[in-house]
Design a protein around this motif. Structure first.
Motif, short mmCIF file in Angstrom:
data_model
loop_
_atom_site.label_atom_id
_atom_site.label_comp_id
_atom_site.label_asym_id
_atom_site.label_seq_id
_atom_site.Cartn_x
_atom_site.Cartn_y
_atom_site.Cartn_z
N SER A 93 -7.70 -10.60 -5.43
CA SER A 93 -8.89 -11.37 -5.06
C SER A 93 -9.00 -11.65 -3.57
O SER A 93 -10.04 -12.07 -3.10
CB SER A 93 -8.90 -12.69 -5.83
OG SER A 93 -7.76 -13.45 -5.48
N HIS A 94 -7.95 -11.44 -2.79
CA HIS A 94 -7.98 -11.78 -1.38
C HIS A 94 -8.30 -10.58 -0.47
O HIS A 94 -8.33 -10.73 0.74
CB HIS A 94 -6.65 -12.40 -0.95
CG HIS A 94 -6.32 -13.63 -1.74
ND1 HIS A 94 -7.13 -14.73 -1.78
CD2 HIS A 94 -5.27 -13.91 -2.53
CE1 HIS A 94 -6.59 -15.64 -2.56
NE2 HIS A 94 -5.46 -15.17 -3.02
N SER A 95 -8.54 -9.41 -1.03
CA SER A 95 -8.76 -8.23 -0.19
C SER A 95 -10.01 -8.35 0.68
O SER A 95 -10.06 -7.76 1.75
CB SER A 95 -8.83 -6.97 -1.04
OG SER A 95 -9.94 -7.03 -1.92
N ALA A 96 -10.99 -9.12 0.26
CA ALA A 96 -12.20 -9.29 1.07
C ALA A 96 -11.91 -10.02 2.37
O ALA A 96 -12.69 -9.94 3.31
CB ALA A 96 -13.26 -10.05 0.27
N PHE A 97 -10.79 -10.71 2.45
CA PHE A 97 -10.43 -11.45 3.65
C PHE A 97 -9.74 -10.59 4.70
O PHE A 97 -9.42 -11.06 5.77
CB PHE A 97 -9.52 -12.63 3.31
CG PHE A 97 -10.13 -13.62 2.36
CD1 PHE A 97 -11.43 -14.06 2.51
CD2 PHE A 97 -9.39 -14.11 1.31
CE1 PHE A 97 -11.99 -14.97 1.64
CE2 PHE A 97 -9.93 -15.02 0.43
CZ PHE A 97 -11.24 -15.46 0.60
N LEU A 98 -9.49 -9.31 4.37
CA LEU A 98 -8.78 -8.42 5.27
C LEU A 98 -9.76 -7.50 6.00
O LEU A 98 -10.58 -6.85 5.38
CB LEU A 98 -7.74 -7.59 4.52
CG LEU A 98 -6.74 -8.38 3.68
CD1 LEU A 98 -5.79 -7.43 2.98
CD2 LEU A 98 -6.00 -9.39 4.53
N ALA A 99 -9.64 -7.45 7.33
CA ALA A 99 -10.54 -6.61 8.13
C ALA A 99 -9.92 -5.26 8.45
O ALA A 99 -10.62 -4.33 8.78
CB ALA A 99 -10.91 -7.34 9.42
N GLY A 100 -8.60 -5.17 8.37
CA GLY A 100 -7.94 -3.91 8.68
C GLY A 100 -6.48 -4.14 9.00
O GLY A 100 -5.96 -5.26 8.91
N ILE A 101 -5.82 -3.05 9.38
CA ILE A 101 -4.41 -3.08 9.73
C ILE A 101 -4.23 -2.31 11.03
O ILE A 101 -4.87 -1.27 11.24
CB ILE A 101 -3.54 -2.44 8.63
CG1 ILE A 101 -3.71 -3.21 7.32
CG2 ILE A 101 -2.08 -2.39 9.03
CD1 ILE A 101 -2.99 -2.60 6.14
N VAL A 102 -3.38 -2.81 11.89
CA VAL A 102 -3.12 -2.15 13.16
C VAL A 102 -1.62 -2.16 13.43
O VAL A 102 -0.92 -3.09 13.02
CB VAL A 102 -3.92 -2.82 14.31
CG1 VAL A 102 -3.46 -4.23 14.54
CG2 VAL A 102 -3.87 -2.01 15.57
N SER A 103 -1.13 -1.12 14.08
CA SER A 103 0.27 -1.06 14.47
C SER A 103 0.37 -1.52 15.92
O SER A 103 -0.29 -0.99 16.80
CB SER A 103 0.80 0.37 14.33
OG SER A 103 2.14 0.42 14.73
N VAL A 104 1.22 -2.53 16.14
CA VAL A 104 1.43 -3.07 17.48
C VAL A 104 2.92 -3.05 17.76
O VAL A 104 3.69 -3.76 17.11
CB VAL A 104 0.89 -4.52 17.59
CG1 VAL A 104 1.18 -5.09 18.97
CG2 VAL A 104 -0.59 -4.59 17.27
N MET A 108 3.45 -3.71 11.81
CA MET A 108 2.14 -3.67 11.17
C MET A 108 1.56 -5.08 11.18
O MET A 108 2.21 -6.04 10.77
CB MET A 108 2.26 -3.16 9.73
CG MET A 108 2.79 -1.74 9.63
SD MET A 108 1.82 -0.53 10.55
CE MET A 108 0.29 -0.54 9.68
N VAL A 109 0.33 -5.19 11.67
CA VAL A 109 -0.34 -6.49 11.76
C VAL A 109 -1.61 -6.42 10.92
O VAL A 109 -2.43 -5.51 11.09
CB VAL A 109 -0.68 -6.83 13.23
CG1 VAL A 109 -1.43 -8.15 13.31
CG2 VAL A 109 0.58 -6.86 14.07
N ILE A 110 -1.74 -7.36 10.02
CA ILE A 110 -2.93 -7.44 9.17
C ILE A 110 -3.96 -8.30 9.87
O ILE A 110 -3.66 -9.40 10.34
CB ILE A 110 -2.58 -8.04 7.79
CG1 ILE A 110 -1.59 -7.12 7.07
CG2 ILE A 110 -3.84 -8.24 6.96
CD1 ILE A 110 -1.02 -7.73 5.80
#
Length: 131
Positions: A93-104, A108-110
């Motif tokens: 149910s929380h996937s709508a709160f995720l904008a993407g993932i980036v490697s820094v 991995m940063v959500i």
């Protein structure tokens, strides 16, 4: 770009009948700012606040809200092209709160979608600012 300020934890004044993840409100230079415990918002239990916890003050659609975070490790700039979509799987149910993932730097940063995170509770948050 929504983050306006990062400040140390300030005890919040609780609000009656607010959800448990709304820790209360603080007075930020005359502005009443509701504080959301992001861990509790994602059903991870209330955060036991320590001196290292911070409040990320964000402005979304004209509303100022404080997000309780464990700490700020670094502030980085990420090119939009480096943001990868959230993998397609059963997100829950929380996937709508995720904008993407980036490697820094190998981590991995959500990225949270603050519009979606705050939109669902906008009525509660607006009411808190005028209480």
């Amino acid at each position: 770009m929504a983050i306006r300020e990062i400040k140390g934890w300030t005890p919040a004044t609780p609000l009656p009948e607010a959800p448990d993840y709304v820790r209360g409100v603080i007075d930020l230079r005359g502005a009443i700012v509701p504080i959301i415990d992001v861990r509790a918002r994602f059903h991870g239990g209330l955060t036991e606040v320590t001196p290292t916890h911070v409040i990320l003050v964000v402005a979304i659609d004209g509303l100022m809200v404080g997000l309780l975070a464990d700490a700020v490790v670094d502030i980085v700039t990420v090119a939009a092209g480096n943001i990868k979509p959230v993998p397609d799987m059963e997100h829950g149910s929380h996937s709508a709160f995720l904008a993407g993932i980036v490697s820094v730097e190998g981590r991995m940063v959500i990225l949270l979608d603050l519009h979606h995170l705050l939109d669902r509770d906008k009525d509660i948050l607006v009411e808190a600012t005028v209480a």
